[in-house]
Design a protein around this motif. Structure first.
Motif, PDB file in Angstrom:
ATOM      1  N   VAL A 121       0.913  -1.391   0.181  1.00  0.00           N
ATOM      2  CA  VAL A 121      -0.153   0.025   0.022  1.00  0.00           C
ATOM      3  C   VAL A 121       0.948   1.270  -0.192  1.00  0.00           C
ATOM      4  N   LEU A 122       1.974   1.381   0.937  1.00  0.00           N
ATOM      5  CA  LEU A 122       2.706   2.438   0.840  1.00  0.00           C
ATOM      6  C   LEU A 122       4.363   2.424   0.832  1.00  0.00           C
ATOM      7  N   ALA A 123       4.623   1.046   0.310  1.00  0.00           N
ATOM      8  CA  ALA A 123       5.911   0.619  -0.303  1.00  0.00           C
ATOM      9  C   ALA A 123       6.821   1.057   1.015  1.00  0.00           C
ATOM     10  N   THR A 124       6.292   0.229   2.267  1.00  0.00           N
ATOM     11  CA  THR A 124       7.050   0.760   3.562  1.00  0.00           C
ATOM     12  C   THR A 124       8.523   0.099   3.313  1.00  0.00           C
ATOM     13  N   GLY A 125       8.397  -0.985   3.162  1.00  0.00           N
ATOM     14  CA  GLY A 125       9.849  -1.865   3.102  1.00  0.00           C
ATOM     15  C   GLY A 125      10.906  -1.310   2.369  1.00  0.00           C
ATOM     16  N   SER A 126      10.534  -0.958   0.998  1.00  0.00           N
ATOM     17  CA  SER A 126      11.224  -0.236   0.094  1.00  0.00           C
ATOM     18  C   SER A 126      11.667   0.932   0.725  1.00  0.00           C
ATOM     19  N   PHE A 127      10.973   1.698   1.237  1.00  0.00           N
ATOM     20  CA  PHE A 127      11.453   3.175   1.905  1.00  0.00           C
ATOM     21  C   PHE A 127      12.407   2.970   3.101  1.00  0.00           C
ATOM     22  N   LEU A 128      12.029   2.145   4.021  1.00  0.00           N
ATOM     23  CA  LEU A 128      13.206   1.624   4.965  1.00  0.00           C
ATOM     24  C   LEU A 128      14.600   1.234   4.605  1.00  0.00           C
ATOM     25  N   ASN A 129      14.351   0.401   3.704  1.00  0.00           N
ATOM     26  CA  ASN A 129      15.610  -0.066   3.204  1.00  0.00           C
ATOM     27  C   ASN A 129      16.597   0.544   2.192  1.00  0.00           C
ATOM     28  N   PRO A 132      -3.372  -8.710   3.017  1.00  0.00           N
ATOM     29  CA  PRO A 132      -2.775  -9.735   3.375  1.00  0.00           C
ATOM     30  C   PRO A 132      -2.974 -11.362   2.484  1.00  0.00           C
ATOM     31  N   GLY A 133      -1.581 -12.001   2.312  1.00  0.00           N
ATOM     32  CA  GLY A 133      -1.777 -13.021   1.651  1.00  0.00           C
ATOM     33  C   GLY A 133      -2.005 -13.199   0.023  1.00  0.00           C
ATOM     34  N   ALA A 134      -1.598 -11.906  -0.358  1.00  0.00           N
ATOM     35  CA  ALA A 134      -1.659 -11.701  -1.813  1.00  0.00           C
ATOM     36  C   ALA A 134      -0.140 -11.849  -2.376  1.00  0.00           C
ATOM     37  N   TYR A 135      -0.142 -12.748  -3.303  1.00  0.00           N
ATOM     38  CA  TYR A 135       1.351 -12.856  -4.163  1.00  0.00           C
ATOM     39  C   TYR A 135       1.144 -12.715  -5.486  1.00  0.00           C
ATOM     40  N   THR A 136       0.245 -11.863  -6.054  1.00  0.00           N
ATOM     41  CA  THR A 136       0.155 -11.319  -7.413  1.00  0.00           C
ATOM     42  C   THR A 136       0.895 -10.126  -7.828  1.00  0.00           C
ATOM     43  N   LEU A 137       1.738 -10.028  -8.869  1.00  0.00           N
ATOM     44  CA  LEU A 137       2.527  -9.049  -9.318  1.00  0.00           C
ATOM     45  C   LEU A 137       2.303  -8.612 -10.585  1.00  0.00           C
ATOM     46  N   LEU A 138       2.096  -7.231 -10.512  1.00  0.00           N
ATOM     47  CA  LEU A 138       1.928  -6.613 -12.050  1.00  0.00           C
ATOM     48  C   LEU A 138       3.151  -6.398 -12.770  1.00  0.00           C
ATOM     49  N   LEU A 139       3.569  -7.526 -13.510  1.00  0.00           N
ATOM     50  CA  LEU A 139       4.726  -7.564 -14.302  1.00  0.00           C
ATOM     51  C   LEU A 139       4.779  -8.197 -15.444  1.00  0.00           C
ATOM     52  N   ARG A 140       3.922  -8.838 -15.792  1.00  0.00           N
ATOM     53  CA  ARG A 140       3.919  -9.735 -17.084  1.00  0.00           C
ATOM     54  C   ARG A 140       4.247  -8.879 -18.237  1.00  0.00           C
ATOM     55  N   ASN A 141       3.613  -7.787 -18.397  1.00  0.00           N
ATOM     56  CA  ASN A 141       3.977  -6.649 -19.579  1.00  0.00           C
ATOM     57  C   ASN A 141       4.582  -5.372 -19.268  1.00  0.00           C
ATOM     58  N   PHE A 160       8.992  -9.801   1.631  1.00  0.00           N
ATOM     59  CA  PHE A 160       8.039 -10.641   2.266  1.00  0.00           C
ATOM     60  C   PHE A 160       7.241  -9.985   3.466  1.00  0.00           C
ATOM     61  N   GLY A 161       5.853 -10.137   3.615  1.00  0.00           N
ATOM     62  CA  GLY A 161       5.066  -9.406   4.436  1.00  0.00           C
ATOM     63  C   GLY A 161       4.564  -7.773   4.150  1.00  0.00           C
ATOM     64  N   GLU A 162       5.222  -7.539   3.006  1.00  0.00           N
ATOM     65  CA  GLU A 162       4.861  -6.043   2.712  1.00  0.00           C
ATOM     66  C   GLU A 162       3.190  -5.873   2.258  1.00  0.00           C
ATOM     67  N   ASN A 163       2.666  -7.007   2.071  1.00  0.00           N
ATOM     68  CA  ASN A 163       1.241  -6.837   1.479  1.00  0.00           C
ATOM     69  C   ASN A 163       0.299  -7.018   2.909  1.00  0.00           C
ATOM     70  N   ASP A 164       0.989  -7.494   4.060  1.00  0.00           N
ATOM     71  CA  ASP A 164       0.474  -8.047   5.184  1.00  0.00           C
ATOM     72  C   ASP A 164       0.110  -6.709   6.116  1.00  0.00           C
ATOM     73  N   LEU A 165       0.615  -5.594   5.676  1.00  0.00           N
ATOM     74  CA  LEU A 165       0.442  -4.502   6.612  1.00  0.00           C
ATOM     75  C   LEU A 165      -0.760  -3.760   6.906  1.00  0.00           C
ATOM     76  N   TYR A 166      -1.674  -3.685   5.837  1.00  0.00           N
ATOM     77  CA  TYR A 166      -3.198  -3.262   5.581  1.00  0.00           C
ATOM     78  C   TYR A 166      -4.131  -3.985   5.243  1.00  0.00           C
ATOM     79  N   ARG A 178       3.211  -6.260  11.870  1.00  0.00           N
ATOM     80  CA  ARG A 178       3.536  -7.402  11.084  1.00  0.00           C
ATOM     81  C   ARG A 178       5.008  -7.436  10.320  1.00  0.00           C
ATOM     82  N   PRO A 179       5.737  -8.412  10.503  1.00  0.00           N
ATOM     83  CA  PRO A 179       7.286  -8.231   9.719  1.00  0.00           C
ATOM     84  C   PRO A 179       7.418  -8.124   8.466  1.00  0.00           C
ATOM     85  N   ILE A 180       8.446  -7.601   8.131  1.00  0.00           N
ATOM     86  CA  ILE A 180       8.823  -7.371   6.535  1.00  0.00           C
ATOM     87  C   ILE A 180      10.162  -7.883   6.650  1.00  0.00           C
TER      88      ILE A 180
END
Length: 334
Positions: free
Chosen positions: A112-120, A196-205, A226-232, A278-280
């Protein structure tokens, strides 16, 4: 029924909540607040501050697309360590990155807010510079956010740059070696699938990042949080629903998505805009070597893109059992 937080919460956890609160506030309303202050000052006796800043802004207008202007003191601020520990967030290295090379880090998922990407990548809270010495990270963000006065400088201080070809060319070509350009491939549209629990990526095209890698000879690094989609949690908006149609239309018009998400509050755990605790865990995969082709053909782009899909899928499968992903869950690309 509302579940309230206990009064005996340790101060450490309260400080963690405060750190996350300021970040959510910055992400959601600080830009608009900066615009309001900038315009408002023009109608007061402090109008000169806005005029002077406007002059500076004009002279500095190209900086977000020319590597930005990072401020190490802000990247190392203790606030980000409290925010890291709130979830917590951790960064895992699986291979070395050679400082004599440049890299494109393709990051998934957006969340939702790219939390892990920002912190890392925009702070040193997870120890990026220690894990990857000699590598300077940059993270792309929608150009729209850099149009807000003052807020643009705050964004650049963490290493954020505009998400356009000019910005990528500058970092991968004109800044020498040891640069890592982070691109959240799914972008704003993928945020609509973050739950939460979603593992579908917009990547094919989405193949622009593969073409960039070929044009600059930059190694491709698969990154999965792992866990990025579980925050909200997010209001149901499956493809084809009336809500999703409206969201897609607004995203096309404004360039940003508007997911209807909810998490927890400050003093209760049932609803609010704070993310859940929830952990990322962000896993940085092995670089895919890419030979430079200044004018790559579509066939070459497609071949590298498919190679990348395979490597990302293998990275996910190799690590998912460590981070509570069910064995029957696999990455899906659309």
């Amino acid at each position: 029924m509302v579940k309230f937080a206990p009064l005996s919460v340790p101060w450490e956890r309260r400080l963690q909540t405060l750190a996350v609160l300021q970040w959510v506030f910055s992400f959601l309303v600080l830009g608009q607040l900066c615009i309001a202050v900038f315009i408002g000052l023009l109608f007061t006796r402090f109008w000169l501050f806005s005029v002077l800043y406007a002059t500076w802004w004009y002279l500095d207008r190209d900086k977000p697309s020319k590597g930005g202007r990072r401020f190490q003191a802000l990247r190392r601020c203790v606030t980000w360590k409290y925010m890291r520990d709130y979830f917590p967030v951790s960064l895992v290295k699986t291979a070395e990155l050679d400082p004599s090379r440049n890299y494109i880090a393709a990051i998934h998922p957006h969340g939702v807010l790219a939390t892990g990407s920002f912190l890392n990548m925009c702070t040193e809270s997870t120890g990026f510079s220690k894990l990857f010495p000699g590598i300077c990270p940059h993270l792309m963000m929608l150009n729209l956010w850099f149009r807000a006065p003052i807020f643009r400088d705050y964004l650049m201080s963490g290493g954020l740059v505009t998400s356009d070809k000019e910005s990528a060319d500058y970092i991968l070509n004109r800044k020498g070696s040891g640069n890592l350009l982070g691109i959240i491939i799914g972008g704003a549209r993928e945020a609509l699938d973050a739950r939460p629990g979603a593992y579908t990526l917009l990547l094919r095209n989405r193949k622009g990042f593969a073409k960039l890698a070929l044009m600059h000879g930059a190694a491709l690094v698969p990154v999965f949080s792992f866990g990025e989609n579980d925050l909200y949690d997010q209001i149901e908006n499956h493809p084809g629903s009336w809500l999703r149609s409206i969201q897609n239309r607004l995203q096309q018009i404004m360039g940003i998505s508007l997911p209807l998400f909810h998490g927890r509050g400050i003093f209760q755990y049932s609803f609010g805009l704070l993310p859940h605790r929830r952990p990322i865990t962000t896993v940085v995969g092995k670089p895919i070597e890419v030979k430079q082709v200044r004018q790559p053909s579509q066939e070459q782009v497609d071949k590298l893109h498919q190679h990348y899909l395979n490597e990302l899928y293998n990275l996910f499968e190799a690590h998912k059992h460590k981070y509570n992903v069910p064995a029957d869950q696999h990455l899906k690309f659309y």
